[in-house]
Each structure stands twice: as structure tokens, then as C-alpha cells.
Design a protein around this motif. Structure first.
Motif, PDB file in Angstrom:
ATOM      1  N   PRO A 150       0.949  -1.065   0.074  1.00 46.47           N
ATOM      2  CA  PRO A 150      -0.098   0.147  -0.162  1.00 46.47           C
ATOM      3  C   PRO A 150       0.807   1.315   0.077  1.00 46.47           C
ATOM      4  O   PRO A 150       1.872   1.059   0.629  1.00 46.47           O
ATOM      5  CB  PRO A 150      -0.894  -0.178   1.304  1.00 46.47           C
ATOM      6  N   PRO A 151       0.455   2.269  -0.555  1.00 48.05           N
ATOM      7  CA  PRO A 151       1.055   3.682  -0.648  1.00 48.05           C
ATOM      8  C   PRO A 151       1.058   4.209   0.891  1.00 48.05           C
ATOM      9  O   PRO A 151       0.263   3.783   1.758  1.00 48.05           O
ATOM     10  CB  PRO A 151       0.380   4.467  -1.417  1.00 48.05           C
ATOM     11  N   ASP A 152       2.043   4.790   1.248  1.00 50.75           N
ATOM     12  CA  ASP A 152       2.260   5.294   2.475  1.00 50.75           C
ATOM     13  C   ASP A 152       0.869   6.452   2.727  1.00 50.75           C
ATOM     14  O   ASP A 152       0.586   7.121   1.909  1.00 50.75           O
ATOM     15  CB  ASP A 152       3.393   6.462   2.549  1.00 50.75           C
ATOM     16  N   PRO A 153       0.296   6.087   3.756  1.00 50.98           N
ATOM     17  CA  PRO A 153      -1.089   6.832   4.045  1.00 50.98           C
ATOM     18  C   PRO A 153      -0.921   8.126   4.416  1.00 50.98           C
ATOM     19  O   PRO A 153      -1.834   9.148   4.425  1.00 50.98           O
ATOM     20  CB  PRO A 153      -1.754   6.137   5.349  1.00 50.98           C
ATOM     21  N   ASP A 154       0.379   8.602   4.848  1.00 50.49           N
ATOM     22  CA  ASP A 154       0.655  10.040   4.999  1.00 50.49           C
ATOM     23  C   ASP A 154       0.876  10.797   3.752  1.00 50.49           C
ATOM     24  O   ASP A 154       1.029  11.974   3.857  1.00 50.49           O
ATOM     25  CB  ASP A 154       1.967  10.187   5.958  1.00 50.49           C
ATOM     26  N   LEU A 155       0.993  10.344   2.497  1.00 46.69           N
ATOM     27  CA  LEU A 155       1.174  10.862   1.472  1.00 46.69           C
ATOM     28  C   LEU A 155      -0.249  11.203   0.727  1.00 46.69           C
ATOM     29  O   LEU A 155      -0.940  10.522   1.104  1.00 46.69           O
ATOM     30  CB  LEU A 155       2.124   9.975   0.426  1.00 46.69           C
ATOM     31  N   PRO A 156      -0.267  12.140  -0.120  1.00 42.17           N
ATOM     32  CA  PRO A 156      -1.406  12.503  -0.947  1.00 42.17           C
ATOM     33  C   PRO A 156      -2.106  11.323  -1.547  1.00 42.17           C
ATOM     34  O   PRO A 156      -1.098  10.405  -2.182  1.00 42.17           O
ATOM     35  CB  PRO A 156      -0.958  13.429  -1.759  1.00 42.17           C
ATOM     36  N   PRO A 157      -3.119  10.992  -1.859  1.00 42.65           N
ATOM     37  CA  PRO A 157      -3.724   9.852  -2.727  1.00 42.65           C
ATOM     38  C   PRO A 157      -3.457   9.864  -4.047  1.00 42.65           C
ATOM     39  O   PRO A 157      -3.169  11.001  -4.858  1.00 42.65           O
ATOM     40  CB  PRO A 157      -5.044   9.792  -2.569  1.00 42.65           C
ATOM     41  N   VAL A 158      -3.187   8.630  -4.681  1.00 43.56           N
ATOM     42  CA  VAL A 158      -2.813   8.850  -6.227  1.00 43.56           C
ATOM     43  C   VAL A 158      -4.290   7.932  -6.811  1.00 43.56           C
ATOM     44  O   VAL A 158      -5.071   7.568  -6.140  1.00 43.56           O
ATOM     45  CB  VAL A 158      -1.841   7.688  -6.585  1.00 43.56           C
ATOM     46  N   GLU A 159      -4.820   8.935  -7.913  1.00 45.21           N
ATOM     47  CA  GLU A 159      -6.094   8.534  -8.514  1.00 45.21           C
ATOM     48  C   GLU A 159      -5.983   8.558  -9.959  1.00 45.21           C
ATOM     49  O   GLU A 159      -5.107   9.117 -10.534  1.00 45.21           O
ATOM     50  CB  GLU A 159      -7.164   9.847  -8.187  1.00 45.21           C
ATOM     51  N   LEU A 160      -6.812   7.771 -10.202  1.00 38.48           N
ATOM     52  CA  LEU A 160      -6.974   7.375 -11.823  1.00 38.48           C
ATOM     53  C   LEU A 160      -8.334   7.810 -12.239  1.00 38.48           C
ATOM     54  O   LEU A 160      -9.404   6.967 -11.608  1.00 38.48           O
ATOM     55  CB  LEU A 160      -6.477   5.804 -12.048  1.00 38.48           C
ATOM     56  N   ARG A 161      -8.626   8.617 -13.179  1.00 40.57           N
ATOM     57  CA  ARG A 161      -9.963   8.787 -13.745  1.00 40.57           C
ATOM     58  C   ARG A 161     -10.074   8.307 -14.973  1.00 40.57           C
ATOM     59  O   ARG A 161      -8.977   8.580 -16.016  1.00 40.57           O
ATOM     60  CB  ARG A 161     -10.521  10.220 -13.471  1.00 40.57           C
ATOM     61  N   ILE A 162     -11.184   7.497 -15.600  1.00 34.26           N
ATOM     62  CA  ILE A 162     -10.990   6.770 -16.659  1.00 34.26           C
ATOM     63  C   ILE A 162     -12.210   7.643 -17.487  1.00 34.26           C
ATOM     64  O   ILE A 162     -13.416   7.812 -17.243  1.00 34.26           O
ATOM     65  CB  ILE A 162     -11.468   5.140 -16.480  1.00 34.26           C
ATOM     66  N   GLY A 163     -11.834   7.877 -18.865  1.00 38.50           N
ATOM     67  CA  GLY A 163     -12.650   8.348 -19.715  1.00 38.50           C
ATOM     68  C   GLY A 163     -12.845   7.454 -20.887  1.00 38.50           C
ATOM     69  O   GLY A 163     -12.160   6.376 -21.016  1.00 38.50           O
TER      70      GLY A 163
ATOM     71  N   HIS B  38       7.751  16.788  -0.386  1.00 41.57           N
ATOM     72  CA  HIS B  38       8.601  15.645   0.148  1.00 41.57           C
ATOM     73  C   HIS B  38       9.052  14.775  -0.934  1.00 41.57           C
ATOM     74  O   HIS B  38       8.337  14.445  -1.899  1.00 41.57           O
ATOM     75  CB  HIS B  38       7.491  14.970   0.977  1.00 41.57           C
ATOM     76  N   PRO B  39      10.247  14.014  -0.714  1.00 42.26           N
ATOM     77  CA  PRO B  39      10.820  13.403  -1.824  1.00 42.26           C
ATOM     78  C   PRO B  39      10.015  12.076  -1.833  1.00 42.26           C
ATOM     79  O   PRO B  39      10.244  11.532  -2.826  1.00 42.26           O
ATOM     80  CB  PRO B  39      12.456  13.163  -1.232  1.00 42.26           C
ATOM     81  N   ARG B  40       9.554  11.557  -0.891  1.00 40.68           N
ATOM     82  CA  ARG B  40       8.447  10.339  -0.856  1.00 40.68           C
ATOM     83  C   ARG B  40       7.538  10.487  -1.849  1.00 40.68           C
ATOM     84  O   ARG B  40       7.060   9.370  -2.571  1.00 40.68           O
ATOM     85  CB  ARG B  40       8.211   9.765   0.464  1.00 40.68           C
ATOM     86  N   ILE B  41       6.963  11.565  -2.032  1.00 46.04           N
ATOM     87  CA  ILE B  41       5.714  11.895  -2.973  1.00 46.04           C
ATOM     88  C   ILE B  41       6.391  11.823  -4.312  1.00 46.04           C
ATOM     89  O   ILE B  41       5.725  11.110  -5.104  1.00 46.04           O
ATOM     90  CB  ILE B  41       5.029  13.257  -2.754  1.00 46.04           C
ATOM     91  N   MET B  42       7.653  12.545  -4.449  1.00 41.38           N
ATOM     92  CA  MET B  42       8.216  12.450  -5.939  1.00 41.38           C
ATOM     93  C   MET B  42       8.557  10.883  -6.186  1.00 41.38           C
ATOM     94  O   MET B  42       8.159  10.521  -7.470  1.00 41.38           O
ATOM     95  CB  MET B  42       9.423  13.422  -5.999  1.00 41.38           C
ATOM     96  N   ASP B  43       9.006  10.075  -5.520  1.00 41.55           N
ATOM     97  CA  ASP B  43       9.217   8.836  -5.587  1.00 41.55           C
ATOM     98  C   ASP B  43       8.013   8.031  -6.123  1.00 41.55           C
ATOM     99  O   ASP B  43       8.322   7.100  -6.793  1.00 41.55           O
ATOM    100  CB  ASP B  43      10.059   8.159  -4.421  1.00 41.55           C
ATOM    101  N   LEU B  44       7.108   8.318  -5.124  1.00 42.73           N
ATOM    102  CA  LEU B  44       5.771   7.371  -5.631  1.00 42.73           C
ATOM    103  C   LEU B  44       5.124   7.708  -6.763  1.00 42.73           C
ATOM    104  O   LEU B  44       4.909   6.886  -7.659  1.00 42.73           O
ATOM    105  CB  LEU B  44       4.795   7.530  -4.378  1.00 42.73           C
TER     106      LEU B  44
END
Length: 148
Positions: free
Chosen positions: A47-60, A98-104
């Protein structure tokens, strides 16, 4: 890494591609997926780190877009004869604090471009780099399809 639950494989992709199924009219994905938003639940079984902003996918109908954690991204889906490819993947170029956000974000976008198969399991969507499910992104549904 745990195995994905058994489910119907509803599409496959080209070697440089991402998700979807055979083109039907202008839509590349099954109509039931169009207009849905998904949140990343696992990247390669973690799972992604819960302290980081969520990653989202929207499908068109013929594109995907969303937030990779810090930057917004978009890409076209091209499909025919049961195969789909992601093309013209583009993202905004903000530097995140935060470097962890950029890594994710970097890992997510790189994996998104590699997928050759997907499984749709109701409120879960898995994108896989191969039919053996060796590398995958797992998403949970965040919204119902928008009405046209």
C-alpha cells in the motif's frame, strides 16, 4: 507478493500500453468503467504511505487522467482488436515538498506505462505488467460513473 483474487480478465494491452479492451465506437474501455475514479491501494503488492496524498486514476472513453500524488497527469488510450496502449502520457512538472511523494509519483507513472493486462473486480481494478501478475497496481473505486 500476494496473488490477485480470481476474476475475469476483461482486456489486454500492447507492450507499451496501459489498460482497456477492444475499441467499441469511440470508447476504449467497457462502458461501466467510463466516468469512474479509482484510488491507488497497492503498488507491487504494497500500500502507498497513508501520510502521502492519494494517487487517483479517472477513466474516460479514450483517455485516463488523475493525480499522481503531487502532479496531474493525462494520457490517451488507443485500442483495437482487443489491445490498448497508453500514448502521450504527460504530467505537470511541479516539484513536491517531500521526496517520498516524488518517488511514489515516478514509480506510479513508470508502471502505468508498462501494463499489458487488467482485471476488473467490481470495486477493484488491477493493472498488470503481464498475464502472470508479476507487477501490478491495485485500485479501489472512489466514485460511480457520471451520467452523460
Amino acid at each position: 507478493m500476494r496473488a490477485l483474487p480470481a476474476a475475469l480478465v476483461v482486456g489486454a494491452l500492447l507492450p507499451n500500453g496501459s489498460l482497456a479492451q477492444q475499441r467499441s465506437g469511440d470508447a476504449v474501455l467497457p462502458a461501466a468503467l467510463v466516468g469512474t475514479t479509482w484510488q491507488l491501494a497497492e503498488l507491487d503488492g504494497r500500500p502507498p504511505d497513508p501520510d502521502l496524498p492519494p494517487v487517483e486514476l479517472r477513466i474516460g472513453p479514450a483517455r485516463i487522467e488523475g493525480s499522481a500524488g503531487c502532479n496531474w497527469y493525462t494520457a490517451w488510450l488507443e485500442g483495437h482488436a482487443g489491445a490498448v496502449a497508453v500514448s502521450h502520457l504527460a504530467a505537470t512538472g511541479r516539484d513536491c515538498l517531500h521526496p517520498r511523494i516524488m518517488d511514489l509519483e515516478a514509480r506510479y507513472l513508470a508502471e502505468l506505462e508498462r501494463f499489458t493486462a487488467y482485471r476488473w473486480m467490481g470495486d477493484a481494478l488491477a493493472l498488470m505488467a503481464d498475464e502472470k501478475e508479476n507487477t501490478w497496481l491495485l485500485f479501489t473505486r472512489q466514485g460511480r460513473p457520471r451520467s452523460s
